[in-house]
Write a protein that holds these residues in place. Sequence first.
Motif, PDB file in Angstrom:
ATOM      1  N   MET A   1       1.136 -12.256  -4.524  1.00  0.00           N
ATOM      2  CA  MET A   1       1.672 -13.600  -4.681  1.00  0.00           C
ATOM      3  C   MET A   1       1.273 -14.157  -6.044  1.00  0.00           C
ATOM      4  O   MET A   1       2.063 -14.813  -6.710  1.00  0.00           O
ATOM      5  CB  MET A   1       1.156 -14.522  -3.567  1.00  0.00           C
ATOM      6  CG  MET A   1       1.506 -14.097  -2.148  1.00  0.00           C
ATOM      7  SD  MET A   1       3.253 -13.827  -1.844  1.00  0.00           S
ATOM      8  CE  MET A   1       3.855 -15.504  -1.967  1.00  0.00           C
TER       9      MET A   1
ATOM     10  N   ASN B   1       0.830  -1.203   0.000  1.00  0.00           N
ATOM     11  CA  ASN B   1       0.000   0.000   0.000  1.00  0.00           C
ATOM     12  C   ASN B   1       0.867   1.257   0.000  1.00  0.00           C
ATOM     13  O   ASN B   1       1.378   1.663   1.036  1.00  0.00           O
ATOM     14  CB  ASN B   1      -0.908  -0.046   1.227  1.00  0.00           C
ATOM     15  CG  ASN B   1      -1.927   1.070   1.230  1.00  0.00           C
ATOM     16  OD1 ASN B   1      -2.013   1.855   0.286  1.00  0.00           O
ATOM     17  ND2 ASN B   1      -2.682   1.153   2.296  1.00  0.00           N
TER      18      ASN B   1
ATOM     19  N   ALA C   1      -4.504  -8.076   3.363  1.00  0.00           N
ATOM     20  CA  ALA C   1      -4.343  -9.503   3.045  1.00  0.00           C
ATOM     21  C   ALA C   1      -4.780  -9.834   1.618  1.00  0.00           C
ATOM     22  O   ALA C   1      -4.126 -10.614   0.929  1.00  0.00           O
ATOM     23  CB  ALA C   1      -5.097 -10.358   4.049  1.00  0.00           C
ATOM     24  N   ALA C   2      -5.870  -9.210   1.161  1.00  0.00           N
ATOM     25  CA  ALA C   2      -6.351  -9.509  -0.192  1.00  0.00           C
ATOM     26  C   ALA C   2      -5.336  -9.046  -1.233  1.00  0.00           C
ATOM     27  O   ALA C   2      -5.133  -9.702  -2.250  1.00  0.00           O
ATOM     28  CB  ALA C   2      -7.691  -8.829  -0.435  1.00  0.00           C
ATOM     29  N   ASP C   3      -4.666  -7.911  -0.953  1.00  0.00           N
ATOM     30  CA  ASP C   3      -3.662  -7.416  -1.896  1.00  0.00           C
ATOM     31  C   ASP C   3      -2.399  -8.278  -1.873  1.00  0.00           C
ATOM     32  O   ASP C   3      -1.742  -8.448  -2.893  1.00  0.00           O
ATOM     33  CB  ASP C   3      -3.329  -5.951  -1.588  1.00  0.00           C
ATOM     34  CG  ASP C   3      -4.448  -5.013  -2.043  1.00  0.00           C
ATOM     35  OD1 ASP C   3      -5.234  -5.438  -2.912  1.00  0.00           O
ATOM     36  OD2 ASP C   3      -4.525  -3.886  -1.538  1.00  0.00           O
ATOM     37  N   VAL C   4      -2.077  -8.819  -0.692  1.00  0.00           N
ATOM     38  CA  VAL C   4      -0.920  -9.716  -0.605  1.00  0.00           C
ATOM     39  C   VAL C   4      -1.177 -10.936  -1.484  1.00  0.00           C
ATOM     40  O   VAL C   4      -0.297 -11.402  -2.214  1.00  0.00           O
ATOM     41  CB  VAL C   4      -0.667 -10.151   0.855  1.00  0.00           C
ATOM     42  CG1 VAL C   4       0.412 -11.223   0.900  1.00  0.00           C
ATOM     43  CG2 VAL C   4      -0.255  -8.957   1.704  1.00  0.00           C
ATOM     44  N   GLU C   5      -2.402 -11.408  -1.429  1.00  0.00           N
ATOM     45  CA  GLU C   5      -2.769 -12.554  -2.248  1.00  0.00           C
ATOM     46  C   GLU C   5      -2.538 -12.234  -3.728  1.00  0.00           C
ATOM     47  O   GLU C   5      -2.024 -13.050  -4.484  1.00  0.00           O
ATOM     48  CB  GLU C   5      -4.248 -12.829  -1.993  1.00  0.00           C
ATOM     49  CG  GLU C   5      -4.647 -14.251  -2.187  1.00  0.00           C
ATOM     50  CD  GLU C   5      -6.103 -14.424  -1.799  1.00  0.00           C
ATOM     51  OE1 GLU C   5      -6.477 -13.957  -0.705  1.00  0.00           O
ATOM     52  OE2 GLU C   5      -6.847 -14.994  -2.600  1.00  0.00           O
ATOM     53  N   ARG C   6      -2.928 -11.020  -4.129  1.00  0.00           N
ATOM     54  CA  ARG C   6      -2.717 -10.598  -5.517  1.00  0.00           C
ATOM     55  C   ARG C   6      -1.224 -10.518  -5.830  1.00  0.00           C
ATOM     56  O   ARG C   6      -0.783 -10.894  -6.917  1.00  0.00           O
ATOM     57  CB  ARG C   6      -3.368  -9.236  -5.771  1.00  0.00           C
ATOM     58  CG  ARG C   6      -4.881  -9.324  -5.734  1.00  0.00           C
ATOM     59  CD  ARG C   6      -5.526  -7.965  -5.676  1.00  0.00           C
ATOM     60  NE  ARG C   6      -6.946  -8.143  -5.340  1.00  0.00           N
ATOM     61  CZ  ARG C   6      -7.943  -7.499  -5.924  1.00  0.00           C
ATOM     62  NH1 ARG C   6      -7.708  -6.629  -6.860  1.00  0.00           N
ATOM     63  NH2 ARG C   6      -9.180  -7.730  -5.574  1.00  0.00           N
TER      64      ARG C   6
ATOM     65  N   LEU D   1       1.691  -3.491  -5.933  1.00  0.00           N
ATOM     66  CA  LEU D   1       1.211  -4.430  -6.955  1.00  0.00           C
ATOM     67  C   LEU D   1       1.607  -3.962  -8.342  1.00  0.00           C
ATOM     68  O   LEU D   1       2.026  -4.750  -9.192  1.00  0.00           O
ATOM     69  CB  LEU D   1      -0.318  -4.542  -6.875  1.00  0.00           C
ATOM     70  CG  LEU D   1      -0.866  -5.215  -5.629  1.00  0.00           C
ATOM     71  CD1 LEU D   1      -2.393  -5.156  -5.630  1.00  0.00           C
ATOM     72  CD2 LEU D   1      -0.408  -6.661  -5.582  1.00  0.00           C
TER      73      LEU D   1
END
Lengths: 628, 128
Positions: free
Chosen positions: B96, B56, B89-94, B63
């Motif tokens: 990855m 962020n 967390a949702a952005d971390v998933e992206r 990202l």
Amino acid sequence: MKGDAVDFSAEAAERLETVRSVLSLARPPRAGEINELFRAVHSLKGLAGLKGYSRFAGALHEAESLLDAIRLSRVTWTDRVREALDRFFLRFEAAIDAAASGDDAAFPAEEAIGLLSEARAPASTPPAAPLSAELDLPERTVSCLSEYEESRLRAHRAAGTAIWTIDVAFPLDAFEAALKDLGARLNDGGEWIATLPQVAGFSAEQVAVQLLVAREREPEGLPEDAGLRRVSREPEQPRVAAEETERAAVRTLRLEASRLEALLAEADEARARFQKLSGEMVRLEEGLPPSQRVIAARLRLRLDGSLERLARQAAGIRTVPISRLGDRLSRAAKRILESSGKKAEFRIVGGESEIDRGLADDLADPLLHIVRNAVDHGIESPGERRAAGKPESGTVTLMARSRNSRLLISLADDGRGIDTLAVVRRARELGWIRPEAEPTEEEARAFLFRPGFSTASAVSEISGRGVGLDLVAERVAARHGEVRVLSTPGRGTRFEIEIAIAQAVFDALVVLEQDRAWAFPLAAIARVARESAGDAAIPLSRVVAGTEPAAGPGRVTVFLSDRSAISVARVLRQEMLVVRPVVTGDAAPFLIGASQGRGDDAILVLDPKRIVRAAGGPRPATAGGGAA
Amino acid sequence: MIKRILVVEDSDATRSMIVAALDDPDRREVFEASSGFEALRLLPRHLFDAIVTDVNMPDINGLELIGFLKNHPQYRTIPILVVSTEVAAADVERAMALGSQDYVRKPFSAEQICSAVDRLLATPPSLT
């Protein structure tokens, strides 16, 4: 700590400026402004965490998650939200100033969090169609968007605003200024949503980016070589704006108390069980490949967040602010004053502290006794007070303060104080003291709380302090509390009631010593460092087990805010614990309570200052840990 | 051999903590960028062995930076460690999904960040 507080307030100032400027807007803030607000709060939280202000960090975390939900359109921005944030930050700023002289213990974190959760009204669920169905963008581009950027694009699509891509290239050294300039123009009448650097056109001299912009009309005034493309598919049909679902009216409903209690107990139980399970899950996650680990962690964190909010809400239903109790006492004091011809003012300090409803009910009568006695017998007549050089009007002050999982309530008057000699005389009459014995002040005051001490004849003689005090002691003891009385002749009397709160939730530092886990409230810890010879640290094992730790390297020193220090074998982690009080009496005065923690064994939560006191204060460290 | 590591993080406090944790003149040389732009500015000047980035950030976020790196023929093999808060967390998933190797959740300890970077450097670069 003092230096840290100054740093904190200076570093926080700039972010608070952003917060204030957004909250003082006359209109609802735009998406970009909400995002700025979110980022400012996010930085404040990080800063508070780094400086060890766990109460600040905890409350800011809630503010951040509310703003996150708003920027992702999960919660609607309303006047109530603005007001709640306003009040939240007023409290926060006041507490920063107070923190300059110590720590953030004075910050009413629970209250501040309560303000936010009250204002939170969910928005209608956003549609979940893939973005590529709505926008003509390659998957490669869509996959680089953050959750926030995606939610902004969706919100604009829902409102029927066109989406554009703009490809531009600028020299690397002038890039920021040029882009800022262009961005300002795009934000005027539209929203600049994303900035995607492009591989083609990238070199050591220049960078090419693709901007994603929402704008009703075609963007104008672009650089000559910029490429503009409209990527929203069908012609836009403005949809009916979703109605704001603010429920201003507060509805109340009648409900059987036992059913509510059962529900609240279940909420606590669910949280405690999940905490246990969560530790196991973290271990299992470690073994997963990173890509699966993030998914598992995200699901776990979401559930953890829900359960934490559930437990907090439950705690909020169970408690009442102490001012509620104070108002009742204040009215009683006024009635007694009217009939007595005396003058006194009733003050409440710390009225926002929340206490358990049951505890408030239990304490009401004992406190009423103390107030009545204070006004009836403690406060002198106006003439007497004048003669003693005191203001004509006396004061009775109710003060409440909670620390860790203990609540301290004091009731003080500035009256004539307790006549200890009269108390001793009365105790002799009752045959409680041998004729030759000379009780200390403390022993004499303890007689006040014994059943059978007070009689009508004793009332006037010793300022009526005996009336019903045995009842006070009994009620407080039933709650595993303590009651004390302090008095100075001519200056006044103070009663202090200290009670373990049924349950508290706070951030704790979990450490290892003697092969088991212990915890300290994080708020009491200044810093942690590898042990060195000059630390003057008290080995935790000396206090909790009566043994010296085995000599060896790698021990860790935990420094408290007053520079005293405790050494432990290892620091395990930082964790938010649900702490229940345990009754120990004098055997272990440093024990705050027990918590289930992540593993199977209960973690004992310790008061570090009392650990140091129990060890007889700070001692110079002996190399290799000598004999006790 | 000394490894070059680029740390991209807009929070001065967090960035300095990461840099201090990784600081080890015998083993690593650490470069700092306080924004995605600064990272883009540094990329052509040094050969980095690993990149640690926040998600962020204003303007070019983590990202978008990762998307760029993973599409670039020269930078796609640099292993990436994502640092982020629970909120993202949702952005971390992206991140990855875009090809980052690992992530560390804030708040983290110095040991956590060091061991994550060491793991990253121990992974053989992908041959694709």
